[in-house]
Scaffold this motif. Sequence first.
Motif, PDB file in Angstrom:
ATOM      1  N   GLY A 176       0.803  -1.217  -0.027  1.00 40.97           N
ATOM      2  CA  GLY A 176      -0.012  -0.128  -0.200  1.00 40.97           C
ATOM      3  C   GLY A 176       0.851   1.066   0.018  1.00 40.97           C
ATOM      4  O   GLY A 176       1.948   1.260  -0.441  1.00 40.97           O
ATOM      5  N   VAL A 177       0.386   2.229   0.599  1.00 41.08           N
ATOM      6  CA  VAL A 177       0.939   3.516   0.475  1.00 41.08           C
ATOM      7  C   VAL A 177       1.379   4.047   1.986  1.00 41.08           C
ATOM      8  O   VAL A 177       0.223   4.019   2.789  1.00 41.08           O
ATOM      9  CB  VAL A 177       0.193   4.591  -0.221  1.00 41.08           C
ATOM     10  CG1 VAL A 177       0.664   6.036  -0.050  1.00 41.08           C
ATOM     11  CG2 VAL A 177       0.138   4.203  -1.561  1.00 41.08           C
ATOM     12  N   LEU A 178       2.209   4.597   2.260  1.00 40.87           N
ATOM     13  CA  LEU A 178       2.714   5.224   3.481  1.00 40.87           C
ATOM     14  C   LEU A 178       2.836   6.752   3.350  1.00 40.87           C
ATOM     15  O   LEU A 178       3.528   7.335   2.351  1.00 40.87           O
ATOM     16  CB  LEU A 178       4.258   4.843   4.266  1.00 40.87           C
ATOM     17  CG  LEU A 178       4.194   3.291   4.353  1.00 40.87           C
ATOM     18  CD1 LEU A 178       5.518   2.607   4.839  1.00 40.87           C
ATOM     19  CD2 LEU A 178       3.333   2.973   5.639  1.00 40.87           C
ATOM     20  N   GLN A 202      -6.298   2.998  -2.098  1.00 42.73           N
ATOM     21  CA  GLN A 202      -5.195   2.226  -1.604  1.00 42.73           C
ATOM     22  C   GLN A 202      -5.260   1.933  -0.152  1.00 42.73           C
ATOM     23  O   GLN A 202      -6.149   2.762   0.413  1.00 42.73           O
ATOM     24  CB  GLN A 202      -3.641   3.104  -2.074  1.00 42.73           C
ATOM     25  CG  GLN A 202      -3.321   3.349  -3.284  1.00 42.73           C
ATOM     26  CD  GLN A 202      -2.887   1.945  -3.828  1.00 42.73           C
ATOM     27  OE1 GLN A 202      -2.343   1.275  -3.092  1.00 42.73           O
ATOM     28  NE2 GLN A 202      -2.976   1.741  -5.217  1.00 42.73           N
ATOM     29  N   GLU A 203      -4.507   0.993   0.338  1.00 42.63           N
ATOM     30  CA  GLU A 203      -4.580   1.082   1.768  1.00 42.63           C
ATOM     31  C   GLU A 203      -3.132   2.181   2.105  1.00 42.63           C
ATOM     32  O   GLU A 203      -1.980   2.084   1.685  1.00 42.63           O
ATOM     33  CB  GLU A 203      -4.227  -0.479   2.295  1.00 42.63           C
ATOM     34  CG  GLU A 203      -3.968  -0.303   3.781  1.00 42.63           C
ATOM     35  CD  GLU A 203      -3.630  -1.859   4.486  1.00 42.63           C
ATOM     36  OE1 GLU A 203      -3.359  -2.739   3.818  1.00 42.63           O
ATOM     37  OE2 GLU A 203      -3.278  -1.855   5.505  1.00 42.63           O
ATOM     38  N   ASN A 255      -0.269  13.534  12.578  1.00 41.58           N
ATOM     39  CA  ASN A 255      -1.087  12.311  12.180  1.00 41.58           C
ATOM     40  C   ASN A 255      -2.686  12.388  12.312  1.00 41.58           C
ATOM     41  O   ASN A 255      -3.452  11.989  11.305  1.00 41.58           O
ATOM     42  CB  ASN A 255      -0.677  10.947  13.111  1.00 41.58           C
ATOM     43  CG  ASN A 255       0.592  10.444  12.476  1.00 41.58           C
ATOM     44  OD1 ASN A 255       1.106  10.609  11.351  1.00 41.58           O
ATOM     45  ND2 ASN A 255       1.211   9.568  13.364  1.00 41.58           N
ATOM     46  N   GLU A 256      -3.134  12.994  13.183  1.00 46.12           N
ATOM     47  CA  GLU A 256      -4.533  13.385  13.559  1.00 46.12           C
ATOM     48  C   GLU A 256      -4.942  14.276  12.447  1.00 46.12           C
ATOM     49  O   GLU A 256      -6.097  14.039  12.056  1.00 46.12           O
ATOM     50  CB  GLU A 256      -4.791  13.816  14.790  1.00 46.12           C
ATOM     51  CG  GLU A 256      -4.610  12.797  15.981  1.00 46.12           C
ATOM     52  CD  GLU A 256      -4.607  13.314  17.466  1.00 46.12           C
ATOM     53  OE1 GLU A 256      -4.305  12.643  18.413  1.00 46.12           O
ATOM     54  OE2 GLU A 256      -4.831  14.518  17.507  1.00 46.12           O
ATOM     55  N   ILE A 257      -4.226  15.235  11.970  1.00 47.61           N
ATOM     56  CA  ILE A 257      -4.786  16.171  11.049  1.00 47.61           C
ATOM     57  C   ILE A 257      -4.887  15.559   9.710  1.00 47.61           C
ATOM     58  O   ILE A 257      -6.062  15.593   8.802  1.00 47.61           O
ATOM     59  CB  ILE A 257      -3.707  17.332  10.939  1.00 47.61           C
ATOM     60  CG1 ILE A 257      -3.831  18.412  11.866  1.00 47.61           C
ATOM     61  CG2 ILE A 257      -4.084  18.215   9.627  1.00 47.61           C
ATOM     62  CD1 ILE A 257      -2.784  19.544  12.189  1.00 47.61           C
ATOM     63  N   THR A 310     -10.035   5.390   6.059  1.00 48.35           N
ATOM     64  CA  THR A 310      -9.624   4.781   7.346  1.00 48.35           C
ATOM     65  C   THR A 310      -8.287   4.680   7.315  1.00 48.35           C
ATOM     66  O   THR A 310      -7.796   3.532   6.793  1.00 48.35           O
ATOM     67  CB  THR A 310     -10.814   4.016   8.032  1.00 48.35           C
ATOM     68  OG1 THR A 310     -11.650   4.272   7.780  1.00 48.35           O
ATOM     69  CG2 THR A 310     -10.281   3.629   9.408  1.00 48.35           C
ATOM     70  N   VAL A 311      -7.514   5.181   8.115  1.00 50.61           N
ATOM     71  CA  VAL A 311      -5.860   5.033   7.989  1.00 50.61           C
ATOM     72  C   VAL A 311      -5.385   4.631   9.454  1.00 50.61           C
ATOM     73  O   VAL A 311      -5.763   5.494  10.429  1.00 50.61           O
ATOM     74  CB  VAL A 311      -5.297   6.068   7.280  1.00 50.61           C
ATOM     75  CG1 VAL A 311      -5.793   6.361   5.788  1.00 50.61           C
ATOM     76  CG2 VAL A 311      -5.153   7.243   8.137  1.00 50.61           C
TER      77      VAL A 311
END
Lengths: 292, 292
Positions: A136-138, A247-248, A258-260, A271-272
């Motif tokens: 997936g994607v980071l 994508q995941e 991260n929250e933003i 949902t990540v």
Amino acid sequence: MIRADWIAADWGTSNLRVWAMQGREILAEASSDAGMNTLARDEFEGALLALISDWIDGPTDVIACGMVGSRQGWTEAKYQPVPCKPAGHMVAAPTQDSRLNVRILSGVSQATPADVMRGEETQIAGFLVQNPDFDGVLCMPGTHTKWARISAGELCHFATAMTGEMFQLLSERSVLRHSMGDGWDDAAFLAGLDETLSRPERIATSLFSLRASGLLNGEDGAAARARLSGLLLGAELAAMKPYWLGQEVALIGATKLNEIYQSALATVGLTVRAFDGTEMVLAGLAGAREAL
Amino acid sequence: MIRADWIAADWGTSNLRVWAMQGREILAEASSDAGMNTLARDEFEGALLALISDWIDGPTDVIACGMVGSRQGWTEAKYQPVPCKPAGHMVAAPTQDSRLNVRILSGVSQATPADVMRGEETQIAGFLVQNPDFDGVLCMPGTHTKWARISAGELCHFATAMTGEMFQLLSERSVLRHSMGDGWDDAAFLAGLDETLSRPERIATSLFSLRASGLLNGEDGAAARARLSGLLLGAELAAMKPYWLGQEVALIGATKLNEIYQSALATVGLTVRAFDGTEMVLAGLAGAREAL
């Protein structure tokens, strides 16, 4: 008294962070502002010893990542081209003190579109230690946010958005600084995000509108600040659509950023999961040490 | 010895420019860095007299435009809402020196989308003195470029792009500064322009690519600088398409900026006339004085 088995170092442009390690366990940590761009080539060893000399006795491995491996760093650890195993290559740095066995991890480069990373590849490697089958994607939010496509344990391609640096420049150094306040306003953030995500060309005109709203309507400073963040992040998500669409996606970064990004990606139905950047970089450095 | 019939003043955020006038003829000019944001309310009169006291004898009209009329200026000349005759309203500023009869022109505001201008309305008024039947769009390149729709002698609506300020921040204060050089490269400018004009969402990722190209390919600093300008201006033109598409467009600005915008607008098939910003502001101030 602390005796480190080995030393982990995250050495960026403006900061140095080190950890005294026993295997994968943290014994102690320290940091200084001896970043890469404050040091001449022969000053890196001293800056490192200033933080770690109490922790080491005999010969000790030091595994470092980040801008310390750039051309202006301690020693150049040349970029590895994609596709590649992230943090899979390191070079030895020259030292005077015979106790130090310093290895610097290489960054990663991409020819087309031209792009580079130094440091994030180690976070990716740490993430893959914990999630070896990830496909997936980071997304790694920061001053320069990186989006990276991961498949079969390799970094395939990536892209960089200067969103964090733009936010800092515009909110602190441009005419918009007069309209900025403390605090945050979720509705203003989401409205700005939606505007540029759906109409990315609006970014050029919507920025000054923040200032005009402040002058004409006395718009709240917290709302203006959140809206600026939303406008910039909306433009980033519009540009990165090929990365996240269908994508995941997982995030690696500081909790607040991260929250933003989580709330922004939720608006497009994603949902990540979010992972801590420091934990990932330490896992990546530990993995590199184990491969020595 | 110079004896001014009246004084024209273009008083911005960071500069003050004055002209000793005889009707529409310039007798002398002077300038200082006594801009609006360096002055407290009671310091404006002194800053003006420091430049003009040798030119005046008896009671003299001073016609000023720009940020001097903002809430933080000498005295507030409230924005006039669109649609309106540009530079059609002024307020008297309080003075100690009885020789001074100071009038400050109002800026213009727009409720939706929120926008403001101060100074450009006087350039528009000057342009309309010379081109009273103009029906089309005026583009005024600068730190904050204004695009304004003009019809029947009125300013109908307008929009602002912070392109000039963004270029300055990114080329001087961001990580991209390391890749910037002197000089100019037309091909790189046009390539950047085309990229964001056709794909405006690319702006978020294409900026860092400039830095990466410099690192990986040793891209020339002049090319990087021109490409940055092209990327930002392409995003502006994409946002301003409703302003220029199928319209008669004229430019009002400094020669060099006018030339950059002319070459950019030529790529979308527009041939535009260019007018000097200083000439237009003086014509606008002269027109306001004649209307006293």
